[in-house]
Write a protein that holds these residues in place. Structure first.
Motif, PDB file in Angstrom:
ATOM      1  N   ASP A  62       0.807  -1.218   0.000  1.00 37.17           N
ATOM      2  CA  ASP A  62       0.000   0.000   0.000  1.00 37.17           C
ATOM      3  C   ASP A  62       0.843   1.273   0.000  1.00 37.17           C
ATOM      4  O   ASP A  62       0.301   2.373   0.117  1.00 37.17           O
ATOM      5  N   GLU A  63       2.158   1.123  -0.140  1.00 37.77           N
ATOM      6  CA  GLU A  63       3.053   2.273  -0.006  1.00 37.77           C
ATOM      7  C   GLU A  63       3.426   2.861  -1.369  1.00 37.77           C
ATOM      8  O   GLU A  63       3.596   2.140  -2.349  1.00 37.77           O
ATOM      9  N   VAL A  64       3.576   4.184  -1.398  1.00 37.48           N
ATOM     10  CA  VAL A  64       4.067   4.900  -2.569  1.00 37.48           C
ATOM     11  C   VAL A  64       5.215   5.797  -2.103  1.00 37.48           C
ATOM     12  O   VAL A  64       5.086   6.497  -1.092  1.00 37.48           O
ATOM     13  N   ARG A  65       6.321   5.755  -2.829  1.00 34.66           N
ATOM     14  CA  ARG A  65       7.476   6.574  -2.458  1.00 34.66           C
ATOM     15  C   ARG A  65       7.600   7.754  -3.424  1.00 34.66           C
ATOM     16  O   ARG A  65       7.514   7.591  -4.641  1.00 34.66           O
ATOM     17  N   ILE A  66       7.803   8.942  -2.845  1.00 33.22           N
ATOM     18  CA  ILE A  66       7.955  10.172  -3.625  1.00 33.22           C
ATOM     19  C   ILE A  66       9.303  10.785  -3.269  1.00 33.22           C
ATOM     20  O   ILE A  66       9.576  11.071  -2.100  1.00 33.22           O
ATOM     21  N   THR A  67      10.152  10.977  -4.271  1.00 36.58           N
ATOM     22  CA  THR A  67      11.468  11.588  -4.073  1.00 36.58           C
ATOM     23  C   THR A  67      11.530  12.895  -4.845  1.00 36.58           C
ATOM     24  O   THR A  67      11.253  12.922  -6.052  1.00 36.58           O
ATOM     25  N   PHE A  68      11.884  13.983  -4.166  1.00 37.03           N
ATOM     26  CA  PHE A  68      12.043  15.282  -4.822  1.00 37.03           C
ATOM     27  C   PHE A  68      13.432  15.311  -5.450  1.00 37.03           C
ATOM     28  O   PHE A  68      14.438  15.421  -4.768  1.00 37.03           O
ATOM     29  N   VAL A  69      13.478  15.216  -6.768  1.00 36.54           N
ATOM     30  CA  VAL A  69      14.749  15.232  -7.489  1.00 36.54           C
ATOM     31  C   VAL A  69      15.278  16.660  -7.602  1.00 36.54           C
ATOM     32  O   VAL A  69      16.471  16.914  -7.503  1.00 36.54           O
ATOM     33  N   GLY A  70      14.377  17.619  -7.792  1.00 39.98           N
ATOM     34  CA  GLY A  70      14.746  19.024  -7.891  1.00 39.98           C
ATOM     35  C   GLY A  70      13.873  19.748  -8.888  1.00 39.98           C
ATOM     36  O   GLY A  70      13.302  19.149  -9.808  1.00 39.98           O
ATOM     37  N   HIS A  71      13.761  21.069  -8.712  1.00 36.04           N
ATOM     38  CA  HIS A  71      12.987  21.956  -9.585  1.00 36.04           C
ATOM     39  C   HIS A  71      11.526  21.518  -9.594  1.00 36.04           C
ATOM     40  O   HIS A  71      10.819  21.765  -8.627  1.00 36.04           O
ATOM     41  N   ARG A 253       9.029  20.068   8.077  1.00 40.33           N
ATOM     42  CA  ARG A 253      10.238  20.054   7.250  1.00 40.33           C
ATOM     43  C   ARG A 253      10.946  18.714   7.427  1.00 40.33           C
ATOM     44  O   ARG A 253      11.147  18.273   8.550  1.00 40.33           O
ATOM     45  N   ARG A 254      11.320  18.105   6.329  1.00 39.95           N
ATOM     46  CA  ARG A 254      12.011  16.828   6.367  1.00 39.95           C
ATOM     47  C   ARG A 254      13.490  17.021   6.017  1.00 39.95           C
ATOM     48  O   ARG A 254      13.843  17.928   5.256  1.00 39.95           O
ATOM     49  N   ASP A 255      14.333  16.136   6.553  1.00 39.61           N
ATOM     50  CA  ASP A 255      15.771  16.210   6.303  1.00 39.61           C
ATOM     51  C   ASP A 255      16.168  15.527   5.004  1.00 39.61           C
ATOM     52  O   ASP A 255      17.208  15.838   4.427  1.00 39.61           O
ATOM     53  N   GLN A 256      15.362  14.580   4.542  1.00 40.45           N
ATOM     54  CA  GLN A 256      15.660  13.827   3.331  1.00 40.45           C
ATOM     55  C   GLN A 256      14.634  14.162   2.247  1.00 40.45           C
ATOM     56  O   GLN A 256      13.487  14.509   2.550  1.00 40.45           O
ATOM     57  N   PRO A 257      15.018  14.059   0.974  1.00 42.54           N
ATOM     58  CA  PRO A 257      14.101  14.401  -0.118  1.00 42.54           C
ATOM     59  C   PRO A 257      13.107  13.301  -0.451  1.00 42.54           C
ATOM     60  O   PRO A 257      12.525  13.307  -1.528  1.00 42.54           O
ATOM     61  N   LEU A 266      -2.173   8.900   5.873  1.00 41.10           N
ATOM     62  CA  LEU A 266      -2.268  10.327   5.565  1.00 41.10           C
ATOM     63  C   LEU A 266      -2.574  11.121   6.832  1.00 41.10           C
ATOM     64  O   LEU A 266      -3.270  10.630   7.734  1.00 41.10           O
ATOM     65  N   PRO A 267      -2.079  12.346   6.951  1.00 45.99           N
ATOM     66  CA  PRO A 267      -2.374  13.154   8.130  1.00 45.99           C
ATOM     67  C   PRO A 267      -3.876  13.370   8.307  1.00 45.99           C
ATOM     68  O   PRO A 267      -4.646  13.379   7.330  1.00 45.99           O
ATOM     69  N   ALA A 268      -4.292  13.549   9.546  1.00 51.14           N
ATOM     70  CA  ALA A 268      -5.710  13.741   9.835  1.00 51.14           C
ATOM     71  C   ALA A 268      -6.235  15.039   9.231  1.00 51.14           C
ATOM     72  O   ALA A 268      -7.414  15.131   8.880  1.00 51.14           O
ATOM     73  N   ARG A 269      -5.370  16.035   9.108  1.00 52.90           N
ATOM     74  CA  ARG A 269      -5.765  17.302   8.486  1.00 52.90           C
ATOM     75  C   ARG A 269      -4.719  17.668   7.438  1.00 52.90           C
ATOM     76  O   ARG A 269      -3.581  17.184   7.483  1.00 52.90           O
ATOM     77  N   PRO A 270      -5.095  18.489   6.439  1.00 52.40           N
ATOM     78  CA  PRO A 270      -4.127  18.865   5.409  1.00 52.40           C
ATOM     79  C   PRO A 270      -2.845  19.418   6.019  1.00 52.40           C
ATOM     80  O   PRO A 270      -2.884  20.269   6.914  1.00 52.40           O
ATOM     81  N   THR A 271      -1.706  18.910   5.537  1.00 50.20           N
ATOM     82  CA  THR A 271      -0.408  19.267   6.084  1.00 50.20           C
ATOM     83  C   THR A 271       0.559  19.552   4.957  1.00 50.20           C
ATOM     84  O   THR A 271       0.585  18.833   3.949  1.00 50.20           O
ATOM     85  N   MET A 272       1.364  20.601   5.109  1.00 50.91           N
ATOM     86  CA  MET A 272       2.392  20.915   4.143  1.00 50.91           C
ATOM     87  C   MET A 272       3.696  20.250   4.576  1.00 50.91           C
ATOM     88  O   MET A 272       4.153  20.447   5.696  1.00 50.91           O
TER      89      MET A 272
END
Length: 278
Positions: A62-71, A253-257, A266-272
């Motif tokens: 059930d997992e999906v991984r999202i990596t921010f590569v950049g831009h 804020r996360r330390d890893q991309p 998913l968070p109980a309320r919308p979270t950035m």
């Protein structure tokens, strides 16, 4: 005194040689802006992002991984092993060849002139023939990807109708939307076409794309439980957007991309959630 003069000349000559060497080195931003097909956005981008190799565990069902590569490029991985690269381009790319690459038309940092031939599906967010809107609805293993066309501003100031797309990735029970190079607020028709969005990847630069106040309104209309900013050209632009957002949603804020998401987690309320990058 004579010895001191000789020493000073030696130091001075060394400094002049070093300066001459530096002046002869190519400027990354200048070299990049000279590439054929580049657009003014490139001047703010700087060098391509190179991520360190991360040792990542296999995904659960059930997992999906999202990596921010950049831009504006993310690598999205499904439980079945399908890899998607968003706004795939010739400057910022994931370290693996994706199975699916989505692209947008606004700038050369959002599409590729030379996509990797190993990519199974290359999906432009515009119709290259100019006959209307792009139409994609592709299924690959546990992934369904479709698009919702949007308009963009041309360099002459006119509107390029259906020039780009929001890409929607449906993986199991999760729905992820990448807003691409969004230039305008979302209308009711866009929202109906998008449907429920669990995770939204959105630009916050406020100039090349929709202004920051307009982007806040887009996020409020989507009500996604996870919101991940992109396309911010440095910390000050991102900080400005987060300052506008902090009264509306919690910010993490996360330390890893990299982030792994599940429908149940998913968070109980919308979270950035802010991933490191640019």
């Amino acid at each position: 005194m004579r010895g001191w003069t000789r020493s000073w000349r030696t130091v001075r000559n060394g400094l002049l040689a070093l300066a001459a060497t530096v002046l002869l080195l190519p400027s990354p931003s200048r070299a990049q802006s000279d590439e054929p097909g580049c657009r003014p956005e490139m001047a703010s981008l700087g060098l391509p992002v190179h991520r360190a190799n991360l040792t990542l565990a296999a995904l659960g069902k059930d997992e999906v991984r999202i990596t921010f590569v950049g831009h504006a490029t993310f690598l999205i991985e499904t439980p079945a092993g399908v890899k998607i690269a968003t706004d795939y381009n010739d400057y910022v790319r994931p370290q693996v060849t994706p199975d699916v690459a989505t692209m947008n038309k606004a700038h050369s940092t959002h599409y590729s002139r030379n996509p990797d031939p190993g990519i199974k599906q290359v999906l432009p967010g515009w119709d290259p023939t100019g006959r209307g809107a792009a139409k994609h609805d592709v299924t690959m293993a546990d992934l369904r990807v479709r698009n919702v066309p949007t308009n963009i501003r041309s360099y002459s100031g006119s509107t390029d109708f259906d020039g780009n797309s929001i890409f929607v990735f449906e993986i199991g029970e999760l729905c992820i939307a990448h807003l691409g190079h969004l230039h305008h607020p979302l209308e009711p028709g866009h929202l109906r076409a998008l449907g429920r969005v669990d995770v939204v990847l959105f630009p916050v630069d406020g100039s090349y794309t929709l202004d920051q106040e307009g982007m806040l309104e887009v996020l409020k209309s989507l009500q996604a439980r996870v919101m991940i900013p992109m396309h911010f050209f440095g910390g000050s632009t991102l900080s400005g957007f987060l300052a506008r957002s902090q009264d509306n949603w919690p910010i993490e804020r996360r330390d890893q991309p990299v982030i792994t998401v599940t429908k149940a987690g998913l968070p109980a309320r919308p979270t950035m959630i802010v991933l490191p990058g640019n």
